[in-house]
Design a protein around this motif. Structure first.
Motif, PDB file in Angstrom:
ATOM      1  N   UNK A 164       0.860  -1.190   0.000  1.00 54.37           N
ATOM      2  CA  UNK A 164       0.000   0.000   0.000  1.00 54.37           C
ATOM      3  C   UNK A 164       0.894   1.236   0.000  1.00 54.37           C
ATOM      4  N   UNK A 165       1.616   1.461  -1.121  1.00 55.16           N
ATOM      5  CA  UNK A 165       2.664   2.496  -1.116  1.00 55.16           C
ATOM      6  C   UNK A 165       2.156   3.913  -0.840  1.00 55.16           C
ATOM      7  N   UNK A 166       0.990   4.264  -1.340  1.00 56.08           N
ATOM      8  CA  UNK A 166       0.516   5.638  -1.123  1.00 56.08           C
ATOM      9  C   UNK A 166       0.084   5.827   0.336  1.00 56.08           C
ATOM     10  N   UNK A 167      -0.652   4.857   0.853  1.00 62.24           N
ATOM     11  CA  UNK A 167      -1.042   4.955   2.267  1.00 62.24           C
ATOM     12  C   UNK A 167       0.191   4.918   3.168  1.00 62.24           C
ATOM     13  N   UNK A 220      -4.960  13.197   0.714  1.00 65.44           N
ATOM     14  CA  UNK A 220      -6.164  13.106   1.548  1.00 65.44           C
ATOM     15  C   UNK A 220      -7.092  11.988   1.105  1.00 65.44           C
ATOM     16  N   UNK A 221      -7.167  11.753  -0.203  1.00 65.77           N
ATOM     17  CA  UNK A 221      -8.074  10.714  -0.694  1.00 65.77           C
ATOM     18  C   UNK A 221      -7.335   9.756  -1.625  1.00 65.77           C
ATOM     19  N   UNK A 222      -6.552   8.880  -1.043  1.00 67.10           N
ATOM     20  CA  UNK A 222      -5.797   7.944  -1.896  1.00 67.10           C
ATOM     21  C   UNK A 222      -6.745   6.981  -2.606  1.00 67.10           C
ATOM     22  N   UNK A 223      -6.283   6.473  -3.740  1.00 61.28           N
ATOM     23  CA  UNK A 223      -7.033   5.413  -4.426  1.00 61.28           C
ATOM     24  C   UNK A 223      -6.927   4.123  -3.613  1.00 61.28           C
TER      25      UNK A 223
END
Lengths: 295, 295
Positions: free
Chosen positions: B70-73, B117-120
């Motif tokens: 979960x690289x973006x998170x 703020x709103x990751x995929x």
């Protein structure tokens, strides 16, 4: 309400989900199904199968015995409770993600008269004459898993046995052929240690007060035993529910029949609004049988 | 020693089990296999993937992040920790047999700059190029389960995902398409809620201090939230391990290679002296990957 619903395990207000046409509203959650179940689908648990544990620090724990699975061990436990043998003993072991265990820390207290000191194995029982409610999803530990009389079970076509799910109560023992007398008991407080199935006598489950048992401080000794006797949690009493003070008595019911089947299927296929991908299956220990105080 | 061994999850003294001829002695337990593993089978966990949580009441918790899943998170979480955004927030929810959850109880604190703020969705990743170590036993939730780089995973042939085992850390979110920013996190403290797999971004796991998180008092509000702000457990700080005081730093390793495979197989086929019947299988969440302090 703070962000993040995850899963409402708490009972919700009853909802008339079953009266709604499909597609009209989101699918009900398992908790909503249980909360909306008709009274006829709730089965009374006999008071004679209940024990009440009170600890010095206020924890109240109700245990339901399983005489259909381990009659000799359960018989021992009834005698031990009736004799108030556990009063003044303690919780001596809390191993994280495993078990909380109680009994006589001195190991010297003589058992009440009539207790079978060395019972034979009661790890499985014949399936003959039973009609379990098997689930269809595969299980890594047993050929079949499912439910019978409100209990989670495994089976191999010939025999059935209770499964080591969260809250199940088993009989501590030493190496085989010792099976334990029932004077030393544990409850599961983590991921189901299903490798213990068919290796230990399971005798019941905690139906109230798990949040107390599971939140006790972990012991720092080997196997989670408390290293200092002062850390032990004193047990005020463990008695048959029939002998509880009138104000302390409680009556309990488990969910059965069509409502339980709908609940079970909803656990495996979550379609309530939080979920994107229903799993399409569920582990017998992740379908906790709903149990409530009798209304 | 008091009666009742059950299972030694604690690390035991190293034993040279692998040098013994079969039949000479009882089979080693999983813990003995881990304790006897050669140094080469222990893999260092990069310090850059570790967070250190300290609570006001003394609990120390180490979290390993999972940037491969979960690289973006995880990127968000690194920024949130580096900004010390969690310092002074709290553990706000403890739901028995489910999760402990922490973050900003006011829900009003602005996120650090650079946080998406709103990751995929990051619920699954492609299996392409990976060689997971699949286990052979069936699973009710996934076509395949196993391990990759020391993480428990599920897979469907095309994608793989982290599984919601005890101690895994996920990102609290509201209803889809919200995936959560990573500012509100939870850790699993009971039976693996595998129905959450592929429905929530898992971002890591607790590798030290689970016994602290799992023994916090359960909240009595809906979903286990504390009803009184005074019940919340203050978080002193959550920081990258690289920024910990020298005396507070710790290094960790996970078990891999042949020793892990022997451990895994022993979890499924307990032949150490306590056991009568080996299960012949195991659940991916009942094969906890051994993790230790680096010697």
């Amino acid at each position: 309400m703070i962000k993040v619903a995850l899963l409402a395990a708490a009972a919700l207000a009853p909802v008339a989900w079953f009266a709604l046409a499909p597609g009209d509203t989101p699918a009900p959650s398992p908790a909503e199904i249980a909360a909306g179940a008709p009274a006829a689908d709730w089965i009374d648990i006999p008071e004679s199968d209940l024990l009440l544990m009170d600890t010095a620090e206020g924890g109240r724990v109700v245990i339901q015995l399983a005489p259909d699975f381990a009659p000799v061990h359960v018989g021992n436990i009834r005698k031990i409770a009736a004799a108030r043998w556990w009063d003044g003993t303690s919780i001596n072991r809390v191993q994280d993600n495993y078990v909380v265990q109680w009994g006589d820390a001195t190991e010297k207290k003589a058992l009440p008269q009539g207790v079978v000191a060395k019972p034979a194995e009661e790890y499985v029982r014949s399936q003959k004459g039973l009609s379990p409610n098997w689930i269809e999803w595969p299980d890594p530990y047993a050929k079949q898993t499912g439910f019978w009389k409100g209990w989670p079970i495994g089976g191999n076509g010939e025999n059935v046995w209770l499964t080591h799910c969260y809250g199940m109560v088993g009989v501590g023992r030493n190496l085989a052929p010792d099976t334990g007398s029932g004077a030393e008991l544990y409850a599961v407080i983590g991921q189901a240690p299903r490798h213990l199935d068919r290796n230990i006598a399971l005798v019941g489950r905690v139906i109230e007060g798990m949040e107390f048992l599971a939140s006790r401080p972990r012991g720092t000794g080997d196997l989670g035993f408390y290293t200092d006797p002062a850390q032990r949690i004193a047990i005020g009493s463990i008695k048959p529910m029939s002998e509880a003070e009138p104000g302390a008595k409680s009556r309990h019911q488990y969910l059965s029949s069509g409502s339980f089947r709908a609940y079970r299927d909803a656990r495996a296929n979550r379609r309530d609004p939080f979920f994107n991908v229903p799993a399409g299956g569920a582990d017998v220990c992740n379908i906790p049988v709903p149990i409530r105080r009798a209304p």
